[in-house]
Design a protein around this motif. Sequence first.
Motif, short mmCIF file in Angstrom:
data_model
loop_
_atom_site.label_atom_id
_atom_site.label_comp_id
_atom_site.label_asym_id
_atom_site.label_seq_id
_atom_site.Cartn_x
_atom_site.Cartn_y
_atom_site.Cartn_z
N VAL A 117 -81.10 50.63 15.74
CA VAL A 117 -81.26 52.21 15.97
C VAL A 117 -82.32 52.67 16.95
O VAL A 117 -82.10 53.60 17.63
CB VAL A 117 -81.93 52.72 14.46
N LEU A 118 -83.46 51.70 17.12
CA LEU A 118 -84.19 51.94 18.26
C LEU A 118 -84.24 51.31 19.54
O LEU A 118 -84.73 51.85 20.59
CB LEU A 118 -85.76 52.01 17.56
N ALA A 119 -83.72 50.22 19.32
CA ALA A 119 -83.67 49.27 20.42
C ALA A 119 -85.11 49.64 21.74
O ALA A 119 -84.82 50.07 22.79
CB ALA A 119 -82.46 49.29 21.27
N PRO A 120 -86.26 49.55 21.24
CA PRO A 120 -87.17 50.12 22.04
C PRO A 120 -87.54 49.10 23.16
O PRO A 120 -87.26 48.06 23.28
CB PRO A 120 -88.46 49.85 20.89
N THR A 121 -88.04 50.00 24.18
CA THR A 121 -88.53 49.39 25.42
C THR A 121 -89.94 49.09 25.37
O THR A 121 -90.56 48.23 26.27
CB THR A 121 -88.29 50.37 26.39
N LYS A 122 -90.77 49.36 24.18
CA LYS A 122 -92.07 48.61 23.89
C LYS A 122 -91.79 47.71 22.79
O LYS A 122 -90.79 47.71 22.08
CB LYS A 122 -93.07 49.82 23.52
N PRO A 123 -92.86 46.75 22.79
CA PRO A 123 -92.57 45.86 21.45
C PRO A 123 -92.87 46.28 20.14
O PRO A 123 -93.78 47.05 20.01
CB PRO A 123 -93.58 44.81 21.68
N VAL A 124 -91.92 45.97 19.11
CA VAL A 124 -91.99 46.62 17.86
C VAL A 124 -91.98 45.05 17.01
O VAL A 124 -91.03 44.61 17.04
CB VAL A 124 -90.87 47.50 17.31
N VAL A 125 -93.13 44.47 16.49
CA VAL A 125 -93.26 43.34 15.77
C VAL A 125 -93.40 43.39 14.55
O VAL A 125 -94.49 43.79 13.96
CB VAL A 125 -94.76 42.49 16.53
N LEU A 126 -92.41 42.84 13.87
CA LEU A 126 -92.64 42.80 12.43
C LEU A 126 -93.41 41.35 11.93
O LEU A 126 -93.09 40.52 12.67
CB LEU A 126 -91.24 42.64 11.51
N THR A 127 -94.52 41.48 10.91
CA THR A 127 -94.76 40.38 10.41
C THR A 127 -95.13 40.48 9.06
O THR A 127 -95.15 41.44 8.37
CB THR A 127 -96.45 39.99 11.15
N ASP A 176 -101.40 36.98 15.47
CA ASP A 176 -100.53 36.70 16.45
C ASP A 176 -99.52 37.69 16.65
O ASP A 176 -99.16 38.10 17.85
CB ASP A 176 -99.61 35.58 15.91
N ALA A 177 -98.99 38.71 15.62
CA ALA A 177 -98.44 39.73 15.77
C ALA A 177 -99.01 40.78 16.70
O ALA A 177 -98.37 41.39 17.61
CB ALA A 177 -98.20 40.74 14.29
N VAL A 178 -100.37 41.11 16.67
CA VAL A 178 -101.04 42.03 17.60
C VAL A 178 -101.17 41.32 19.15
O VAL A 178 -100.90 41.99 19.84
CB VAL A 178 -102.54 42.21 17.03
N THR A 179 -101.22 40.08 19.09
CA THR A 179 -101.06 39.29 20.43
C THR A 179 -99.68 39.58 21.32
O THR A 179 -99.62 40.13 22.42
CB THR A 179 -101.19 37.93 20.43
N VAL A 180 -98.64 39.48 20.43
CA VAL A 180 -97.22 39.77 20.87
C VAL A 180 -97.09 41.27 21.36
O VAL A 180 -96.50 41.74 22.36
CB VAL A 180 -96.05 39.16 20.07
N ALA A 181 -97.57 42.10 20.24
CA ALA A 181 -97.47 43.57 20.61
C ALA A 181 -98.09 43.98 21.80
O ALA A 181 -97.92 45.00 22.38
CB ALA A 181 -97.89 44.51 19.21
N GLY A 182 -99.30 43.11 22.13
CA GLY A 182 -100.03 43.64 23.54
C GLY A 182 -99.82 42.98 24.85
O GLY A 182 -100.17 43.15 25.73
N GLN A 183 -98.52 42.27 24.64
CA GLN A 183 -97.89 41.33 25.61
C GLN A 183 -97.40 42.36 26.91
O GLN A 183 -96.44 43.16 26.31
CB GLN A 183 -96.91 40.39 25.28
N ARG A 194 -90.64 43.70 24.95
CA ARG A 194 -89.88 44.85 24.44
C ARG A 194 -88.98 44.34 23.34
O ARG A 194 -88.84 43.21 23.17
CB ARG A 194 -88.98 45.38 25.62
N GLY A 195 -88.55 45.46 22.68
CA GLY A 195 -87.57 44.97 21.56
C GLY A 195 -88.16 44.88 19.97
O GLY A 195 -89.36 44.76 20.00
N VAL A 196 -87.37 44.57 18.96
CA VAL A 196 -87.80 44.36 17.63
C VAL A 196 -87.97 42.81 17.60
O VAL A 196 -86.88 42.25 17.88
CB VAL A 196 -86.92 45.10 16.72
N VAL A 197 -89.08 42.41 17.27
CA VAL A 197 -89.07 40.76 17.00
C VAL A 197 -89.97 40.77 15.75
O VAL A 197 -90.53 41.64 15.21
CB VAL A 197 -89.78 40.20 18.27
N ALA A 198 -90.00 39.31 15.18
CA ALA A 198 -90.92 39.05 14.24
C ALA A 198 -91.73 37.90 14.36
O ALA A 198 -91.17 36.99 15.05
CB ALA A 198 -89.93 38.67 12.98
N VAL A 199 -92.96 37.92 14.08
CA VAL A 199 -93.95 36.85 14.26
C VAL A 199 -94.35 36.35 12.85
O VAL A 199 -94.87 37.12 12.10
CB VAL A 199 -95.05 37.28 15.06
N LEU A 200 -93.89 35.08 12.56
CA LEU A 200 -94.33 34.30 11.61
C LEU A 200 -94.61 32.68 11.88
O LEU A 200 -93.78 32.23 12.56
CB LEU A 200 -93.32 34.47 10.42
#
Length: 324
Positions: free
Chosen positions: A120-130, A149-156, A160-166
């Motif tokens: 739906v969003l295909a964002p050009t900034k990171p959206v990080v699910l954790t 870790d999720a905040v690290t990835v979101a600040g990279q 971009r895009g929707v990712v998941a960090v676990l």
Amino acid sequence: MTSIDSNPTSAPRHIVVLGTGGTLAGMATSAEDNVGYTAGQVAVSQLLAAVPALQRRCAEGWSIESEQVAQLDSKDMSHAVWRRLAERVQWHLDRPEVDGIVVTHGTDTLEETGYLLQRVLAPTKPVVLTAAMRPASAAQPDGPQNLADAVTVAGQVGARGVVAVLAGKVWLGSEVRKVHPYRPDAFDAGDAGPLAHVEEGRLRLLRDWPTGTPLGLQVLAADIWPEVQIVVSHAGADGRVVDLLMEAGVQGVVVAATGNGTVHHDLQAALLRAQSAGVAVVRALRGGAGCIVPTGHDLVPDAGALTAAQARVEVLLRLLSRRA
Ligand code: SIN
């Protein structure tokens, strides 16, 4: 692709953390209990305040704000919460000062939400699910490290895009799936593998960030969403469940298929009847890794490497797109 050492920027970042609940926010009556807890109990602001690594980030000048979008066990995720979450993510993404978003989520339907948000969003900034596999009350919770870790990835920079960090791994939101009911490293992406590793606050990127054309939020605007159900092909399967769904007005059916997308012949006959009547029918993997390999004479389209739950989201979005 060769692995790339991708270090976090030294410039302070502005991250928004949206809370939706899950085990990460879960509480049990005993710190030894990792399974008998209630999910979605602790406010996201409280969870963030309890992570020393995030306090250090703030001391370095990072801005980390939070918003409670929902507070639920993700097995109870609803279309209404999905819409609200997608709207809030988009709203924050549109703020120029925001560099990235983190969404705290339950593990149980994370693969569905990840798929939905990316399409739906295909964002050009990171959206990080954790998420977490151990409740916040556990003696050794996994949530605080996953949040950091999720905040690290979101600040990279460049993410971009929707990712998941676990559990130290970064997965694409469109590929991730839960493969274990208990272990902290409960996620996988089939043959695709992880996008990156997070190691001591640094990102080691293995392949490119996701891209895509967003369907747009308007696709979720309908008050009543189409009915899309999942049925399973198995020994002794028949077509009765499909016939009953047809009577109930189903608009889409995903069949969790055996082997390389094969379906019991009695169930297949009912699915072909449904398809002829205009129902969107798709075959998806019943389990395991890999991708359905087309045979050249398939009568029902396949969903490639998607899990049945993700294929259901895809069918739902296609039906919604026709209405939007
Ligand atoms: C949930 O999905 O909300 C509960 C289970 C979990 O987060 O591990």
